[in-house]
Design a protein around this motif. Sequence first.
Motif, PDB file in Angstrom:
ATOM      1  N   CYS A 123       0.766  -1.184   0.172  1.00 17.45           N
ATOM      2  CA  CYS A 123       0.184  -0.061   0.018  1.00 17.45           C
ATOM      3  C   CYS A 123       0.934   1.194   0.110  1.00 17.45           C
ATOM      4  CB  CYS A 123      -1.075   0.181   1.308  1.00 17.45           C
ATOM      5  SG  CYS A 123      -0.001   0.401   2.793  1.00 17.45           S
ATOM      6  N   ASN A 124       0.431   2.321  -0.362  1.00 17.04           N
ATOM      7  CA  ASN A 124       0.903   3.568  -0.594  1.00 17.04           C
ATOM      8  C   ASN A 124       0.032   4.814  -0.399  1.00 17.04           C
ATOM      9  OD1 ASN A 124       0.196   3.922  -3.004  1.00 17.04           O
ATOM     10  ND2 ASN A 124       1.988   3.336  -3.750  1.00 17.04           N
ATOM     11  N   PHE A 125       0.661   5.960  -0.161  1.00 16.90           N
ATOM     12  CA  PHE A 125      -0.180   7.161  -0.213  1.00 16.90           C
ATOM     13  C   PHE A 125      -0.266   7.701  -1.570  1.00 16.90           C
ATOM     14  CE2 PHE A 125       0.253   6.330   4.189  1.00 16.90           C
ATOM     15  CZ  PHE A 125      -0.894   6.517   4.746  1.00 16.90           C
ATOM     16  N   THR A 134      -3.586   3.302   0.053  1.00 16.18           N
ATOM     17  CA  THR A 134      -4.520   2.549  -1.179  1.00 16.18           C
ATOM     18  C   THR A 134      -3.460   1.637  -1.536  1.00 16.18           C
ATOM     19  OG1 THR A 134      -3.718   4.130  -2.796  1.00 16.18           O
ATOM     20  CG2 THR A 134      -5.764   4.423  -1.676  1.00 16.18           C
ATOM     21  N   LEU A 135      -4.042   0.399  -2.110  1.00 16.53           N
ATOM     22  CA  LEU A 135      -3.261  -0.514  -2.626  1.00 16.53           C
ATOM     23  C   LEU A 135      -2.437  -0.221  -3.836  1.00 16.53           C
ATOM     24  CD1 LEU A 135      -5.722  -3.509  -3.130  1.00 16.53           C
ATOM     25  CD2 LEU A 135      -3.857  -3.513  -1.288  1.00 16.53           C
ATOM     26  N   ASN A 136      -0.992  -0.812  -3.663  1.00 19.12           N
ATOM     27  CA  ASN A 136      -0.131  -0.475  -4.555  1.00 19.12           C
ATOM     28  C   ASN A 136       0.190  -1.405  -5.572  1.00 19.12           C
ATOM     29  OD1 ASN A 136       2.125   0.115  -5.950  1.00 19.12           O
ATOM     30  ND2 ASN A 136       3.583  -0.475  -4.382  1.00 19.12           N
ATOM     31  N   PRO A 137      -0.384  -1.347  -6.869  1.00 22.36           N
ATOM     32  CA  PRO A 137      -0.327  -2.478  -7.861  1.00 22.36           C
ATOM     33  C   PRO A 137       0.825  -2.878  -8.328  1.00 22.36           C
ATOM     34  CG  PRO A 137      -0.874  -0.314  -9.017  1.00 22.36           C
ATOM     35  CD  PRO A 137      -0.787   0.106  -7.460  1.00 22.36           C
ATOM     36  N   TYR A 138       1.952  -2.170  -7.774  1.00 20.80           N
ATOM     37  CA  TYR A 138       3.521  -2.632  -8.342  1.00 20.80           C
ATOM     38  C   TYR A 138       4.115  -3.018  -6.952  1.00 20.80           C
ATOM     39  CZ  TYR A 138       2.342   0.077 -12.487  1.00 20.80           C
ATOM     40  OH  TYR A 138       1.599   0.367 -13.680  1.00 20.80           O
ATOM     41  N   SER A 139       3.457  -3.303  -6.022  1.00 20.92           N
ATOM     42  CA  SER A 139       4.049  -4.040  -4.707  1.00 20.92           C
ATOM     43  C   SER A 139       5.144  -5.063  -5.104  1.00 20.92           C
ATOM     44  CB  SER A 139       2.880  -4.220  -3.861  1.00 20.92           C
ATOM     45  OG  SER A 139       3.520  -5.034  -2.738  1.00 20.92           O
ATOM     46  N   PHE A 140       6.116  -5.239  -4.353  1.00 22.98           N
ATOM     47  CA  PHE A 140       7.141  -6.373  -4.538  1.00 22.98           C
ATOM     48  C   PHE A 140       6.131  -7.707  -4.384  1.00 22.98           C
ATOM     49  CE2 PHE A 140      11.524  -4.347  -4.509  1.00 22.98           C
ATOM     50  CZ  PHE A 140      11.144  -3.525  -5.657  1.00 22.98           C
ATOM     51  N   ASN A 141       5.051  -7.737  -3.562  1.00 23.65           N
ATOM     52  CA  ASN A 141       4.241  -9.076  -3.249  1.00 23.65           C
ATOM     53  C   ASN A 141       3.230  -9.127  -4.223  1.00 23.65           C
ATOM     54  OD1 ASN A 141       2.326  -7.255  -2.477  1.00 23.65           O
ATOM     55  ND2 ASN A 141       1.684  -8.654  -0.850  1.00 23.65           N
ATOM     56  N   GLU A 142       3.485  -8.674  -5.324  1.00 22.79           N
ATOM     57  CA  GLU A 142       3.047  -9.160  -6.530  1.00 22.79           C
ATOM     58  C   GLU A 142       3.602 -10.519  -7.005  1.00 22.79           C
ATOM     59  OE1 GLU A 142       0.346  -8.058  -9.109  1.00 22.79           O
ATOM     60  OE2 GLU A 142      -0.391  -7.130  -7.462  1.00 22.79           O
ATOM     61  N   TYR A 143       4.986 -10.551  -6.683  1.00 22.95           N
ATOM     62  CA  TYR A 143       5.664 -11.625  -7.304  1.00 22.95           C
ATOM     63  C   TYR A 143       6.274 -12.565  -5.808  1.00 22.95           C
ATOM     64  CZ  TYR A 143       9.400 -14.488  -9.073  1.00 22.95           C
ATOM     65  OH  TYR A 143      10.098 -15.628  -9.549  1.00 22.95           O
ATOM     66  N   ALA A 144       6.575 -11.882  -4.978  1.00 24.36           N
ATOM     67  CA  ALA A 144       7.291 -12.626  -3.866  1.00 24.36           C
ATOM     68  C   ALA A 144       6.450 -12.410  -2.409  1.00 24.36           C
ATOM     69  CB  ALA A 144       8.662 -12.336  -3.725  1.00 24.36           C
ATOM     70  N   ASN A 145       6.664 -13.430  -1.471  1.00 23.20           N
ATOM     71  CA  ASN A 145       6.409 -13.252  -0.151  1.00 23.20           C
ATOM     72  C   ASN A 145       7.253 -12.096   0.558  1.00 23.20           C
ATOM     73  OD1 ASN A 145       4.259 -15.482   0.155  1.00 23.20           O
ATOM     74  ND2 ASN A 145       6.002 -16.484  -0.527  1.00 23.20           N
ATOM     75  N   MET A 146       6.951 -11.248   0.989  1.00 25.45           N
ATOM     76  CA  MET A 146       7.892 -10.134   1.606  1.00 25.45           C
ATOM     77  C   MET A 146       7.824  -9.899   3.183  1.00 25.45           C
ATOM     78  SD  MET A 146       9.175  -8.717  -1.188  1.00 25.45           S
ATOM     79  CE  MET A 146       9.936  -7.207  -0.264  1.00 25.45           C
ATOM     80  N   LEU A 147       9.112  -9.585   3.405  1.00 27.87           N
ATOM     81  CA  LEU A 147       9.307  -9.483   5.017  1.00 27.87           C
ATOM     82  C   LEU A 147       9.879  -8.025   5.176  1.00 27.87           C
ATOM     83  CD1 LEU A 147       9.233 -10.705   7.879  1.00 27.87           C
ATOM     84  CD2 LEU A 147      11.457 -11.711   7.288  1.00 27.87           C
ATOM     85  N   TYR A 148       9.372  -7.054   5.922  1.00 28.25           N
ATOM     86  CA  TYR A 148       9.918  -5.842   5.876  1.00 28.25           C
ATOM     87  C   TYR A 148      10.379  -5.894   7.519  1.00 28.25           C
ATOM     88  CZ  TYR A 148       7.877  -4.351   1.641  1.00 28.25           C
ATOM     89  OH  TYR A 148       7.317  -4.463   0.326  1.00 28.25           O
ATOM     90  N   ILE A 149      11.725  -5.400   7.793  1.00 28.46           N
ATOM     91  CA  ILE A 149      12.122  -5.514   9.046  1.00 28.46           C
ATOM     92  C   ILE A 149      13.103  -4.167   9.479  1.00 28.46           C
ATOM     93  CG2 ILE A 149      13.825  -6.591  10.582  1.00 28.46           C
ATOM     94  CD1 ILE A 149      13.754  -9.060   8.590  1.00 28.46           C
ATOM     95  N   ASP A 150      12.636  -3.492  10.761  1.00 26.96           N
ATOM     96  CA  ASP A 150      12.867  -2.445  11.315  1.00 26.96           C
ATOM     97  C   ASP A 150      14.316  -2.869  12.073  1.00 26.96           C
ATOM     98  OD1 ASP A 150      11.228  -0.613  10.198  1.00 26.96           O
ATOM     99  OD2 ASP A 150      10.039  -0.449  12.134  1.00 26.96           O
ATOM    100  N   GLN A 151      15.444  -2.441  11.693  1.00 18.96           N
ATOM    101  CA  GLN A 151      16.719  -2.894  12.334  1.00 18.96           C
ATOM    102  C   GLN A 151      17.725  -1.698  12.099  1.00 18.96           C
ATOM    103  OE1 GLN A 151      19.946  -4.133  11.019  1.00 18.96           O
ATOM    104  NE2 GLN A 151      19.465  -2.657   9.427  1.00 18.96           N
ATOM    105  N   PRO A 152      18.744  -1.426  13.088  1.00 21.54           N
ATOM    106  CA  PRO A 152      18.691  -2.402  14.189  1.00 21.54           C
ATOM    107  C   PRO A 152      17.843  -2.037  15.316  1.00 21.54           C
ATOM    108  CG  PRO A 152      20.489  -0.752  14.104  1.00 21.54           C
ATOM    109  CD  PRO A 152      19.841  -0.621  12.903  1.00 21.54           C
TER     110      PRO A 152
END
Length: 480
Positions: A123-125, A134-152
């Motif tokens: 999603c994006n603004f 709203t939904l992002n039609p070009y999201s990377f999860n159009e192709y892959a399972n996606m994991l976003y990580i806040d680090q460190p």
Amino acid sequence: MVEPSTRLIAFRWKEGSAASSDVSEGATRGTTTFVVRDGIAHTIFEHEATGARLDYVSNSGICETTPGVAQHSGYLNVGGKENLFFWFFEARHNATAAPLAAWFNGGPGCSSMVGLFQENGPCNFANNNATVPTLNPYSFNEYANMLYIDQPIATGFSYGDDNVNSTLSSAPYIWRLLQAFYSQFPQYKNRDFGIFTESYGGHYGPQFASYFEQQNTAIAAGKLKGLNIPLVALGINNGWYDAILQEKATVHFSYNNTYKPLITASQHTSFLKTYNDQCLPLLEQCNALEGNNTACANAQDICYNDIDFSVISVADFDAYDVRAPFNNPVPPKNYMAYLQQDDVVKKIGAQGMYQECNAGIYELFQETGDNSRSYLPTLSTVVQSGIQTLIWAGDADWICNWFGGLASAEALTYSGSTAFKKKAVSNYTVNGATGGTFKTEGNLSWLRVFGAGHEVPYYQPALALQAFKQTMQKKTISST
């Protein structure tokens, strides 16, 4: 698609209730319990092998609203008060067979929610005045399972002791998170895995990839208990790899970029002299004296103050997009207010007040001079290992500009080094439309993206998705 958390569906929830079950033996062994807090159902998984603890919510309805697409968000506790926030989104298509990729923003100390909401997440603004995404039609999860990580730790929604002060000390936490993630979600553990990152990811990406490969080797040799991370791809856009090459590139880009000169010819000459006389010797000393924090921190201070800050002080431009003025950054930050709403925070299993970047983390990394250390040798070993590697950059970005990105790619050492450096670039097209220039040799690809600032997927979403898919497919990028 994977069914949305069948364990959750199997229970009727009551405030404060809990249930438990065991998971598989060996490296995946652990205990799963279920609780409700503030009316929100949480799953808690204790991973026996690493001592890590996952505490997350499923299918919050936030961001990804595509029917049948599962999501999970929450924390990995790695001991004491140290908690890393993660947000996982199932692939929108063929999730049971799709690969898995992790996204890391840079900083150091900047949240991966930047990438999620402004770049390549579900999603994006799209409307700059919007208060909900709203939904992002070009999201990377159009192709892959996606994991976003806040680090460190202490980045974004992550919280706890600020004890990570370098790229080297960051990697073990991410490995532990993935070990616990694979154990709780074993359906993903044998999928092709990719690392995608940007900016300070020029440090993070090579080190994380290298560390994962080292751990895999130790596991295969029986020296370590754990699950293999089947790393096949690494993508870094507008990365910071090597200060020796990239501080000099900053001077040249400031004068010779294709949009507008930011400094005059005389200033260019002056800054180049400063680089050669003051910055370069200190950077060379830093990289010759491995592990000397004082030398590296001193190099970072001098180079930043005498070159980077000095250029910014004499020109009116946004460091992440030279086409924009200093006081009107792109993209807009309206996603931040959304992530600071109490109901949103609770629904995604987060805690505390969201902050985009943590200056305290940056200071810790600055004290060790981490910025000044070259990660080209580490990145070279990653390319040598056969991992599909994409080095790309938006050409309107100043802070990690494409001049330095190309110079870094051409400085890598692998079997195709000589041919790669000699090869001319060609137009990179998406459905026949030119979006940049590229070249490839072996498992290494370089891509300059036209009309894009620091956060490439925000500016060129279709191109970004195409390049992402091709790299995850273990292919050098190619025009369509």
